[in-house]
Structures are given as structure tokens and as C-alpha cells.
Design a protein around this motif. Structure first.
Motif, PDB file in Angstrom:
ATOM      1  N   LEU A 143      49.578  32.772  41.678  1.00 15.23           N
ATOM      2  CA  LEU A 143      49.744  34.188  41.735  1.00 15.23           C
ATOM      3  C   LEU A 143      48.726  35.077  41.763  1.00 15.23           C
ATOM      4  O   LEU A 143      47.722  35.048  40.688  1.00 15.23           O
ATOM      5  CB  LEU A 143      50.532  34.550  40.376  1.00 15.23           C
ATOM      6  CG  LEU A 143      51.962  34.208  40.296  1.00 15.23           C
ATOM      7  CD1 LEU A 143      52.676  34.602  39.027  1.00 15.23           C
ATOM      8  CD2 LEU A 143      52.818  34.988  41.523  1.00 15.23           C
ATOM      9  N   ASP A 144      48.304  35.623  42.871  1.00 16.64           N
ATOM     10  CA  ASP A 144      46.923  36.495  42.847  1.00 16.64           C
ATOM     11  C   ASP A 144      47.188  37.853  42.099  1.00 16.64           C
ATOM     12  O   ASP A 144      48.442  38.375  41.943  1.00 16.64           O
ATOM     13  CB  ASP A 144      46.773  36.828  44.551  1.00 16.64           C
ATOM     14  CG  ASP A 144      45.348  37.054  44.709  1.00 16.64           C
ATOM     15  OD1 ASP A 144      44.634  36.841  44.042  1.00 16.64           O
ATOM     16  OD2 ASP A 144      45.225  37.495  45.983  1.00 16.64           O
ATOM     17  N   ASP A 145      45.989  38.658  41.926  1.00 13.51           N
ATOM     18  CA  ASP A 145      45.917  39.890  41.352  1.00 13.51           C
ATOM     19  C   ASP A 145      46.705  39.774  39.939  1.00 13.51           C
ATOM     20  O   ASP A 145      47.452  40.836  39.557  1.00 13.51           O
ATOM     21  CB  ASP A 145      46.380  40.965  42.316  1.00 13.51           C
ATOM     22  CG  ASP A 145      45.548  40.794  43.644  1.00 13.51           C
ATOM     23  OD1 ASP A 145      44.533  40.246  43.589  1.00 13.51           O
ATOM     24  OD2 ASP A 145      46.031  41.273  44.655  1.00 13.51           O
ATOM     25  N   PHE A 146      46.882  38.786  39.035  1.00 10.22           N
ATOM     26  CA  PHE A 146      48.031  38.878  38.259  1.00 10.22           C
ATOM     27  C   PHE A 146      47.586  39.846  37.153  1.00 10.22           C
ATOM     28  O   PHE A 146      46.235  40.057  36.614  1.00 10.22           O
ATOM     29  CB  PHE A 146      47.857  37.200  37.372  1.00 10.22           C
ATOM     30  CG  PHE A 146      48.749  37.289  36.483  1.00 10.22           C
ATOM     31  CD1 PHE A 146      50.207  36.977  36.954  1.00 10.22           C
ATOM     32  CD2 PHE A 146      48.402  37.590  34.870  1.00 10.22           C
ATOM     33  CE1 PHE A 146      51.216  36.726  35.932  1.00 10.22           C
ATOM     34  CE2 PHE A 146      49.739  37.614  34.040  1.00 10.22           C
ATOM     35  CZ  PHE A 146      50.774  36.845  34.498  1.00 10.22           C
ATOM     36  N   ILE A 199      43.590  35.854  37.285  1.00  8.24           N
ATOM     37  CA  ILE A 199      43.590  37.414  36.465  1.00  8.24           C
ATOM     38  C   ILE A 199      42.836  38.086  37.574  1.00  8.24           C
ATOM     39  O   ILE A 199      41.820  37.947  37.963  1.00  8.24           O
ATOM     40  CB  ILE A 199      42.929  37.078  35.188  1.00  8.24           C
ATOM     41  CG1 ILE A 199      43.569  35.866  34.355  1.00  8.24           C
ATOM     42  CG2 ILE A 199      42.809  38.286  34.497  1.00  8.24           C
ATOM     43  CD1 ILE A 199      42.837  35.368  32.986  1.00  8.24           C
ATOM     44  N   ASP A 200      43.703  39.165  37.548  1.00  7.42           N
ATOM     45  CA  ASP A 200      42.699  40.345  38.511  1.00  7.42           C
ATOM     46  C   ASP A 200      41.550  40.708  38.068  1.00  7.42           C
ATOM     47  O   ASP A 200      41.151  40.752  36.902  1.00  7.42           O
ATOM     48  CB  ASP A 200      43.783  41.591  38.546  1.00  7.42           C
ATOM     49  CG  ASP A 200      43.139  42.530  39.601  1.00  7.42           C
ATOM     50  OD1 ASP A 200      43.271  42.052  40.977  1.00  7.42           O
ATOM     51  OD2 ASP A 200      42.799  43.667  39.238  1.00  7.42           O
ATOM     52  N   ARG A 201      40.693  41.172  39.124  1.00 11.00           N
ATOM     53  CA  ARG A 201      39.266  41.258  39.005  1.00 11.00           C
ATOM     54  C   ARG A 201      39.056  42.745  37.824  1.00 11.00           C
ATOM     55  O   ARG A 201      38.090  42.551  37.366  1.00 11.00           O
ATOM     56  CB  ARG A 201      38.236  41.437  40.094  1.00 11.00           C
ATOM     57  CG  ARG A 201      38.690  42.310  40.982  1.00 11.00           C
ATOM     58  CD  ARG A 201      37.375  42.327  41.894  1.00 11.00           C
ATOM     59  NE  ARG A 201      37.586  43.430  43.028  1.00 11.00           N
ATOM     60  CZ  ARG A 201      38.015  43.312  44.068  1.00 11.00           C
ATOM     61  NH1 ARG A 201      38.299  41.988  44.303  1.00 11.00           N
ATOM     62  NH2 ARG A 201      38.287  44.173  44.929  1.00 11.00           N
ATOM     63  N   ALA A 258      39.781  33.070  36.758  1.00 10.40           N
ATOM     64  CA  ALA A 258      39.452  34.384  36.830  1.00 10.40           C
ATOM     65  C   ALA A 258      38.591  34.597  38.224  1.00 10.40           C
ATOM     66  O   ALA A 258      37.963  34.119  38.573  1.00 10.40           O
ATOM     67  CB  ALA A 258      38.353  34.545  35.489  1.00 10.40           C
ATOM     68  N   GLU A 259      39.155  36.224  38.765  1.00  9.31           N
ATOM     69  CA  GLU A 259      38.456  36.434  40.030  1.00  9.31           C
ATOM     70  C   GLU A 259      37.444  37.659  39.722  1.00  9.31           C
ATOM     71  O   GLU A 259      37.616  38.246  38.627  1.00  9.31           O
ATOM     72  CB  GLU A 259      39.588  37.372  40.626  1.00  9.31           C
ATOM     73  CG  GLU A 259      40.887  36.865  40.906  1.00  9.31           C
ATOM     74  CD  GLU A 259      41.730  37.986  41.728  1.00  9.31           C
ATOM     75  OE1 GLU A 259      42.072  37.317  42.830  1.00  9.31           O
ATOM     76  OE2 GLU A 259      42.057  38.986  41.344  1.00  9.31           O
ATOM     77  N   GLY A 260      36.604  37.816  40.374  1.00 10.19           N
ATOM     78  CA  GLY A 260      35.539  38.794  40.371  1.00 10.19           C
ATOM     79  C   GLY A 260      34.455  38.691  39.157  1.00 10.19           C
ATOM     80  O   GLY A 260      34.187  39.652  38.600  1.00 10.19           O
TER      81      GLY A 260
HETATM   82 NA    NA Z   1      42.942  39.174  43.837  1.00 12.68          NA
END
Ligand code: NA
Ligand code: G
Ligand code: G
Ligand code: MN
Length: 250
Positions: A151-154, A174-176, A208-210
Motif C-alpha cells: 500500500l503506497d502513500d499510506f 508510510i507516505d513521505r 518508510a518513503e522519502g
Molecule cells: Na509513495
């Protein structure tokens, strides 16, 4: 529209669209565990275009299917070249309206000889909000075929959370925006802690992204986040540059 015509042409050409790969790191410092495929377009007149400039046009004009198939084919090549890595591909919510999506993706993986187990499909929460039979059967068919679902941009959608128990997924990213506010806002830290606990309680991997700073990295590691991705480690690079990059990140 001009950009639509250009995109239609670009899909048939070899040289304009290319797929870059951003490494995903093991949270506890164990090195690179995967890469995310991110599309780039070297437009003949407009220069290098990020997906933000053309994915919406692709979604509205029916070109998102051909575009994704191209990305997935390329990603399968990388998966075969790097048997130890997982390779993530973004799937647009629009594509889940098609009853043939699962069959198409499965066919590409078969044709290329890659293993679906190595491919992760990133979908956004909004897909799961339509609690509909097509989405349900598509996701089940993909998981049965071996694909993992992330699940992207959660946290940025209308997180009702009830969908987490209705749809089986493997990972949350987890969204950045939350990661970027770590260290600036107490609520971001609270949210990240809570999402990591929620994910683990449900048996999910949490990414974790970003991640851009050493402080964010340290916080996330301490919070028990399983995987991390961001400019701190590397931006997305062409497949040809992966060998050198992976060597450096070891
Ligand atoms: Na994303
Ligand atoms: O690559 P960037 O660095 O600019 O990506 C911006 C956005 O574009 C992200 O939300 C990413 O998920 C999306 N994106 C990148 N590549 C693809 C793709 O191949 N397909 C779809 N649907 N979205 C993509
Ligand atoms: O939504 P999606 O997660 O698929 O988005 C990936 C996007 O995030 C790409 O545009 C990629 O270039 C961008 N990205 C990756 N790492 C970082 C980072 O550390 N900081 C910022 N600002 N963007 C990042
Ligand atoms: Mn993504």
C-alpha cells in the motif's frame, strides 16, 4: 492533446521512455533488499519529464495499461538480473477498473521468465476504498500468482482502516510527508510509531518513503520500521547504473 499524442508515440519507441530504479534498504542496516521502478520520459522537446507530468494524461487516455506493461517488462528484466532483490512496480488505481488486469500482469511475468514472487505491486489506499468485487478478485488473483502487494502513500488517503482487514496486503509504505515532518512536528513521530505498530500487529512489513536525513533514519530504525527508501540512500538510477550503486550501498 499534444502530450497525449506524444505519449502514444513514445510508447512505441525504444529511446524516450525509460525506467529508473530506486533502492530500498533493510531497516536495520542490512543493505539493499529491493528497488522501486519509477518511470522517466525523455521528451524530445520538453526535456526530462517526471511521472507527475504525464501519468494523469496516461490514465485519462487509456495509455496507462500499455505504459505499465512496459514498466513491468523492464522490471522483470531487472528481477532476473538480480535474483536476490524484490522489484516494485506502481499500478494506477484506474487500472483496477479492468477485469483483465491480473491476467495481463501474470502473462507478462510468464513471458519474461521472471518469478512473480520477486515482483511487488504498489497500489494506493484509494483502490481498496472501492470495496468492490473486481478489486477483490484482482488482488486475490495477483497474490495467488505470487505477487506481493504494497500500500503506497499510506496515511494520505481516506484511511478508514477497515479495508486493511478486508483486503490482504503484504506491506505498507508510510507516505513521505510524515517522514519529512519527523523532528519538526510531534504528531508526525506519533503517527509513524502508531503505523509501525499497526502494521506489525497485522503481520505486515512497514516501509518508510522519502528518508532524507540521518536523523530520520535513526528515528525510523528505533521505531522498528522494516525498510527504508529515500534520497539519503539514493535517488532512482537507470538499470545500467544499478551494479555500481548496489556495490556502493553494500
Ligand atoms: Na509513495
Ligand atoms: O518518480 P517520482 O519520482 O517523480 O514519481 C512520482 C509519482 O509517479 C509517484 O507517485 C509514483 O508512484 C508515480 N509513478 C512513477 N512511475 C510510475 C509508473 O510506472 N506507473 C504509475 N502508475 N505511476 C508511477
Ligand atoms: O508515490 P511514489 O511512492 O511511488 O513516489 C515515489 C516518488 O518519490 C518519486 O517521485 C521519487 O523520486 C520520490 N522520492 C524518492 N525518495 C525521495 C526522497 O527522499 N525525498 C523526496 N522528496 N522524494 C523522494
Ligand atoms: Mn510508489
Amino acid at each position: 492533446r499534444e502530450i497525449e499524442e506524444d505519449l502514444r508515440a513514445a510508447i512505441t519507441r525504444e529511446d524516450e521512455l525509460c525506467v529508473h530504479y530506486q533502492p530500498q534498504m533493510d531497516g536495520s542496516g542490512g543493505g539493499v533488499i529491493g528497488v522501486e521502478a519509477l518511470l522517466r520520459w525523455r521528451h524530445p522537446r520538453r526535456g526530462s519529464l517526471a511521472p507527475a507530468a504525464f501519468v494523469k494524461v496516461a490514465e485519462e487516455s487509456g495509455l496507462i495499461g500499455p505504459l505499465t506493461r512496459r514498466v513491468l517488462r523492464d522490471a522483470c528484466g531487472v528481477a532476473i538480473a538480480w535474483p536476490g532483490l524484490s522489484v516494485a512496480v506502481n499500478i494506477s488505481p484506474v487500472q483496477f477498473r479492468s477485469r483483465t488486469l491480473a491476467a495481463e500482469l501474470i502473462a507478462i511475468v510468464r513471458e519474461t521468465g521472471a518469478r512473480a514472487q520477486q515482483i511487488e505491486l504498489e497500489v494506493t489506499e484509494s483502490v481498496l476504498l472501492d470495496n468492490d468485487e473486481v478489486v477483490h478478485s484482482t488482488l486475490s488473483a495477483l497474490r495467488r500468482a505470487g505477487f506481493r502487494i504494497a500500500l503506497d502513500d499510506f496515511g494520505t488517503g481516506y484511511s478508514s482502516l477497515s479495508y486493511l482487514s478486508k483486503f490482504k496486503v503484504d506491506k505498507i509504505k508510510i507516505d513521505r510527508s510524515f517522514i519529512q515532518r519527523l523532528g519538526e512536528a510531534d504528531d508526525a513521530a506519533a503517527i509513524v510509531h502508531a503505523v509501525v505498530r499497526l502494521g506489525h500487529a497485522m503481520g505486515l512489513v512497514v516501509t518508510a518513503e522519502g528518508v532524507e536525513t540521518g536523523l530520520q533514519h535513526a528515528f525510523l530504525k528505533h521505531a522498528g520500521c522494516n525498510e527504508m527508501q529515500g534520497f539519503l540512500f539514493s535517488e532512482a538510477v537507470p538499470a545500467a547504473a544499478l551494479r555500481r550503486l548496489l556495490g556502493r550501498l553494500e
